[in-house]
Structure formats: structure tokens, C-alpha cells
Design a protein around this motif. Structure first.
Motif, PDB file in Angstrom:
ATOM      1  N   GLU A  62      42.612  29.680  55.802  1.00 49.57           N
ATOM      2  CA  GLU A  62      41.418  29.437  54.980  1.00 49.57           C
ATOM      3  C   GLU A  62      40.985  30.674  54.183  1.00 49.57           C
ATOM      4  O   GLU A  62      39.866  31.165  54.314  1.00 49.57           O
ATOM      5  CB  GLU A  62      40.264  28.926  55.850  1.00 49.57           C
ATOM      6  CG  GLU A  62      40.605  27.631  56.544  1.00 49.57           C
ATOM      7  CD  GLU A  62      39.496  27.082  57.416  1.00 49.57           C
ATOM      8  OE1 GLU A  62      38.578  27.848  57.819  1.00 49.57           O
ATOM      9  OE2 GLU A  62      39.533  25.878  57.692  1.00 49.57           O
ATOM     10  N   PRO A  63      41.870  31.172  53.315  1.00 48.44           N
ATOM     11  CA  PRO A  63      41.538  32.366  52.538  1.00 48.44           C
ATOM     12  C   PRO A  63      40.475  32.080  51.476  1.00 48.44           C
ATOM     13  O   PRO A  63      40.396  30.968  50.948  1.00 48.44           O
ATOM     14  CB  PRO A  63      42.860  32.732  51.877  1.00 48.44           C
ATOM     15  CG  PRO A  63      43.571  31.415  51.744  1.00 48.44           C
ATOM     16  CD  PRO A  63      43.181  30.638  52.987  1.00 48.44           C
ATOM     17  N   THR A  64      39.686  33.109  51.195  1.00 48.18           N
ATOM     18  CA  THR A  64      38.746  33.016  50.075  1.00 48.18           C
ATOM     19  C   THR A  64      39.505  33.390  48.809  1.00 48.18           C
ATOM     20  O   THR A  64      40.597  33.971  48.858  1.00 48.18           O
ATOM     21  CB  THR A  64      37.571  33.988  50.258  1.00 48.18           C
ATOM     22  OG1 THR A  64      38.074  35.330  50.233  1.00 48.18           O
ATOM     23  CG2 THR A  64      36.812  33.720  51.555  1.00 48.18           C
ATOM     24  N   GLN A  65      38.910  33.085  47.665  1.00 49.23           N
ATOM     25  CA  GLN A  65      39.531  33.462  46.398  1.00 49.23           C
ATOM     26  C   GLN A  65      39.677  34.980  46.323  1.00 49.23           C
ATOM     27  O   GLN A  65      40.685  35.485  45.823  1.00 49.23           O
ATOM     28  CB  GLN A  65      38.726  32.923  45.213  1.00 49.23           C
ATOM     29  CG  GLN A  65      38.838  31.428  45.092  1.00 49.23           C
ATOM     30  CD  GLN A  65      38.163  30.852  43.863  1.00 49.23           C
ATOM     31  OE1 GLN A  65      38.454  29.736  43.502  1.00 49.23           O
ATOM     32  NE2 GLN A  65      37.272  31.574  43.210  1.00 49.23           N
ATOM     33  N   ARG A  66      38.690  35.724  46.824  1.00 51.50           N
ATOM     34  CA  ARG A  66      38.746  37.192  46.812  1.00 51.50           C
ATOM     35  C   ARG A  66      39.921  37.679  47.660  1.00 51.50           C
ATOM     36  O   ARG A  66      40.658  38.574  47.273  1.00 51.50           O
ATOM     37  CB  ARG A  66      37.425  37.774  47.316  1.00 51.50           C
ATOM     38  CG  ARG A  66      37.426  39.264  47.584  1.00 51.50           C
ATOM     39  CD  ARG A  66      37.754  40.120  46.410  1.00 51.50           C
ATOM     40  NE  ARG A  66      36.725  40.061  45.417  1.00 51.50           N
ATOM     41  CZ  ARG A  66      36.828  40.611  44.220  1.00 51.50           C
ATOM     42  NH1 ARG A  66      37.912  41.263  43.880  1.00 51.50           N
ATOM     43  NH2 ARG A  66      35.871  40.507  43.352  1.00 51.50           N
ATOM     44  N   GLU A  67      40.107  37.084  48.841  1.00 50.58           N
ATOM     45  CA  GLU A  67      41.226  37.476  49.701  1.00 50.58           C
ATOM     46  C   GLU A  67      42.565  37.177  49.020  1.00 50.58           C
ATOM     47  O   GLU A  67      43.504  37.977  49.107  1.00 50.58           O
ATOM     48  CB  GLU A  67      41.164  36.745  51.038  1.00 50.58           C
ATOM     49  CG  GLU A  67      40.065  37.230  51.955  1.00 50.58           C
ATOM     50  CD  GLU A  67      39.944  36.398  53.211  1.00 50.58           C
ATOM     51  OE1 GLU A  67      39.804  37.030  54.278  1.00 50.58           O
ATOM     52  OE2 GLU A  67      39.986  35.149  53.135  1.00 50.58           O
ATOM     53  N   LEU A  68      42.648  36.038  48.353  1.00 49.69           N
ATOM     54  CA  LEU A  68      43.869  35.693  47.624  1.00 49.69           C
ATOM     55  C   LEU A  68      44.157  36.741  46.553  1.00 49.69           C
ATOM     56  O   LEU A  68      45.291  37.208  46.420  1.00 49.69           O
ATOM     57  CB  LEU A  68      43.759  34.307  46.996  1.00 49.69           C
ATOM     58  CG  LEU A  68      43.729  33.122  47.961  1.00 49.69           C
ATOM     59  CD1 LEU A  68      43.385  31.848  47.218  1.00 49.69           C
ATOM     60  CD2 LEU A  68      45.054  32.992  48.691  1.00 49.69           C
ATOM     61  N   ALA A  69      43.144  37.102  45.794  1.00 47.71           N
ATOM     62  CA  ALA A  69      43.312  38.091  44.725  1.00 47.71           C
ATOM     63  C   ALA A  69      43.771  39.426  45.308  1.00 47.71           C
ATOM     64  O   ALA A  69      44.718  40.043  44.799  1.00 47.71           O
ATOM     65  CB  ALA A  69      42.015  38.257  43.939  1.00 47.71           C
ATOM     66  N   ASP A  70      43.118  39.863  46.367  1.00 45.75           N
ATOM     67  CA  ASP A  70      43.471  41.145  46.981  1.00 45.75           C
ATOM     68  C   ASP A  70      44.889  41.120  47.544  1.00 45.75           C
ATOM     69  O   ASP A  70      45.679  42.031  47.298  1.00 45.75           O
ATOM     70  CB  ASP A  70      42.479  41.514  48.087  1.00 45.75           C
ATOM     71  CG  ASP A  70      41.101  41.865  47.560  1.00 45.75           C
ATOM     72  OD1 ASP A  70      40.943  42.098  46.336  1.00 45.75           O
ATOM     73  OD2 ASP A  70      40.162  41.891  48.375  1.00 45.75           O
ATOM     74  N   PHE A  71      45.225  40.082  48.296  1.00 48.35           N
ATOM     75  CA  PHE A  71      46.526  40.011  48.941  1.00 48.35           C
ATOM     76  C   PHE A  71      47.659  39.906  47.925  1.00 48.35           C
ATOM     77  O   PHE A  71      48.719  40.511  48.097  1.00 48.35           O
ATOM     78  CB  PHE A  71      46.583  38.835  49.918  1.00 48.35           C
ATOM     79  CG  PHE A  71      47.861  38.782  50.707  1.00 48.35           C
ATOM     80  CD1 PHE A  71      48.078  39.669  51.744  1.00 48.35           C
ATOM     81  CD2 PHE A  71      48.841  37.847  50.410  1.00 48.35           C
ATOM     82  CE1 PHE A  71      49.267  39.637  52.473  1.00 48.35           C
ATOM     83  CE2 PHE A  71      50.020  37.803  51.126  1.00 48.35           C
ATOM     84  CZ  PHE A  71      50.237  38.702  52.160  1.00 48.35           C
ATOM     85  N   LEU A  72      47.453  39.131  46.869  1.00 45.47           N
ATOM     86  CA  LEU A  72      48.499  38.914  45.862  1.00 45.47           C
ATOM     87  C   LEU A  72      48.462  39.936  44.732  1.00 45.47           C
ATOM     88  O   LEU A  72      49.258  39.860  43.797  1.00 45.47           O
ATOM     89  CB  LEU A  72      48.384  37.488  45.295  1.00 45.47           C
ATOM     90  CG  LEU A  72      48.592  36.369  46.314  1.00 45.47           C
ATOM     91  CD1 LEU A  72      48.287  35.020  45.696  1.00 45.47           C
ATOM     92  CD2 LEU A  72      50.005  36.413  46.894  1.00 45.47           C
ATOM     93  N   SER A  73      47.530  40.890  44.815  1.00 41.72           N
ATOM     94  CA  SER A  73      47.374  41.930  43.780  1.00 41.72           C
ATOM     95  C   SER A  73      47.172  41.312  42.397  1.00 41.72           C
ATOM     96  O   SER A  73      47.781  41.711  41.415  1.00 41.72           O
ATOM     97  CB  SER A  73      48.582  42.877  43.768  1.00 41.72           C
ATOM     98  OG  SER A  73      48.729  43.511  45.014  1.00 41.72           O
ATOM     99  N   LEU A  74      46.284  40.323  42.348  1.00 39.91           N
ATOM    100  CA  LEU A  74      45.947  39.655  41.097  1.00 39.91           C
ATOM    101  C   LEU A  74      44.488  39.900  40.773  1.00 39.91           C
ATOM    102  O   LEU A  74      43.673  40.135  41.667  1.00 39.91           O
ATOM    103  CB  LEU A  74      46.188  38.138  41.212  1.00 39.91           C
ATOM    104  CG  LEU A  74      47.624  37.687  41.449  1.00 39.91           C
ATOM    105  CD1 LEU A  74      47.664  36.183  41.698  1.00 39.91           C
ATOM    106  CD2 LEU A  74      48.512  38.066  40.286  1.00 39.91           C
ATOM    107  N   ASP A  75      44.161  39.821  39.507  1.00 45.62           N
ATOM    108  CA  ASP A  75      42.774  39.878  39.085  1.00 45.62           C
ATOM    109  C   ASP A  75      42.098  38.596  39.574  1.00 45.62           C
ATOM    110  O   ASP A  75      42.705  37.516  39.526  1.00 45.62           O
ATOM    111  CB  ASP A  75      42.705  39.975  37.557  1.00 45.62           C
ATOM    112  CG  ASP A  75      41.301  40.181  37.074  1.00 45.62           C
ATOM    113  OD1 ASP A  75      40.610  39.160  36.816  1.00 45.62           O
ATOM    114  OD2 ASP A  75      40.883  41.343  36.960  1.00 45.62           O
ATOM    115  N   PRO A  76      40.859  38.690  40.057  1.00 44.40           N
ATOM    116  CA  PRO A  76      40.169  37.477  40.530  1.00 44.40           C
ATOM    117  C   PRO A  76      40.142  36.351  39.495  1.00 44.40           C
ATOM    118  O   PRO A  76      40.238  35.177  39.869  1.00 44.40           O
ATOM    119  CB  PRO A  76      38.762  37.973  40.859  1.00 44.40           C
ATOM    120  CG  PRO A  76      38.957  39.412  41.214  1.00 44.40           C
ATOM    121  CD  PRO A  76      40.061  39.899  40.306  1.00 44.40           C
ATOM    122  N   SER A  77      40.062  36.692  38.213  1.00 40.32           N
ATOM    123  CA  SER A  77      40.042  35.638  37.185  1.00 40.32           C
ATOM    124  C   SER A  77      41.377  34.902  37.136  1.00 40.32           C
ATOM    125  O   SER A  77      41.420  33.703  36.842  1.00 40.32           O
ATOM    126  CB  SER A  77      39.699  36.220  35.816  1.00 40.32           C
ATOM    127  OG  SER A  77      40.710  37.113  35.378  1.00 40.32           O
TER     128      SER A  77
END
Length: 155
Positions: A62-77
Motif C-alpha cells: 500500500e505505497p503512497t504516491q510520495r513513496e512511489l516517487a521516492d523509490f522509483l526516483s521519479l518526480d511526484p508529478s
């Protein structure tokens, strides 16, 4: 240039010192793998990034969008755009976080799990093609070393 498949040839320019640079070697392996992965995912209307989001949504974590961005090294947008597309396709949904009710977690739908299982099989075949020059033991060791280099954890 090296070919991926059953016969791997070392390119002439790899003899230069740059052929021993870890960053270059990882970048080249990633680049070649991305081509194979995106080809494997095309039949499912996915690309590496969207598949990564779907994989994490199917993980039960159950990752948050912020966790996804951080883990995948992507910009939150970028994550918002990827999740929007997967949500529009009925593969994931945003839900209220259990720990922080203000945070939205990303979870897979039943259709998302079915799609992920099929796409995972295609990705596994692409990985076999990419690492065809390695034995099974070498492939597992490569993955272990990459995880250790990234996260410092030995298994």
C-alpha cells in the motif's frame, strides 16, 4: 555493439577504460533492458514506469504516491500522471491511507492483478533474454550485488 540473446559479443570500444566504469556499464545494461522490457510490455499497453507502479500497487504494501516517487526516483508529478493512466484503465485505485488519512495509497484492482500477472510473465522472458550470457547462479548473484549496492543489505 553487444547483442542481447544467446550470443553476446563485446564491442570493440569496450576495451577502453570507460568499459570498466560501473556507471556506464549499469546505464548500458539498463538501456538495453529497457528496450526489451518496453517491447515485452507493449502488448499490455504498459511501459517500464507504469509496470513498476502496477507491481508496487500489487505488492500489498500500500505505497503512497510520495513513496512511489521516492523509490522509483521519479518526480511526484510523473507518478501522478502514471497513476492517473493506470486508474483510468481500471488497474489501480487511490485509497485513503491507513497510517495517514491525508495520504492516498495506491492499490491494485482485480483487473490490475490479472494484467500484472500476464505482464510479469512477459517481463521474466525479457529478463532471460537480457541475461542470456549469464548462468542462473550468476544472474542471481548480479541481482544480489545490485540490491546490496543500492540498499546496503546483504541477503
Amino acid at each position: 555493439m553487444a547483442t542481447l540473446g544467446t550470443e553476446v559479443q563485446t564491442p570493440r570500444l569496450a576495451a577502453a577504460r570507460i568499459g570498466s566504469d560501473v556507471g556506464l556499464l549499469l546505464a548500458k545494461l539498463h538501456s538495453a533492458g529497457s528496450v526489451l522490457n518496453n517491447k515485452a510490455l507493449a502488448d499490455f499497453g504498459l511501459r517500464e514506469r507504469s509496470f513498476s507502479i502496477l507491481t508496487l500497487a500489487c505488492s500489498g504494501l500500500e505505497p503512497t504516491q510520495r513513496e512511489l516517487a521516492d523509490f522509483l526516483s521519479l518526480d511526484p508529478s510523473q507518478v501522478v500522471t502514471l497513476v492517473d493512466d493506470l486508474e483510468r484503465r481500471g488497474l489501480v485505485e487511490r485509497a485513503q491511507g491507513k497510517q495517514d488519512r491525508r495520504a492516498k495509497i495506491i492499490v491494485s484492482t482485480a483487473e490490475g492483478r490479472r494484467m500484472h500477472a500476464k505482464a510479469r510473465t512477459a517481463m521474466d522472458e525479457a529478463e532471460l533474454a537480457q541475461l542470456a550470457g549469464l548462468s542462473e547462479e550468476e544472474s542471481q548473484e548480479l541481482k544480489r550485488l545490485l540490491r546490496k549496492a543500492l540498499w546496503g543489505a546483504a541477503e
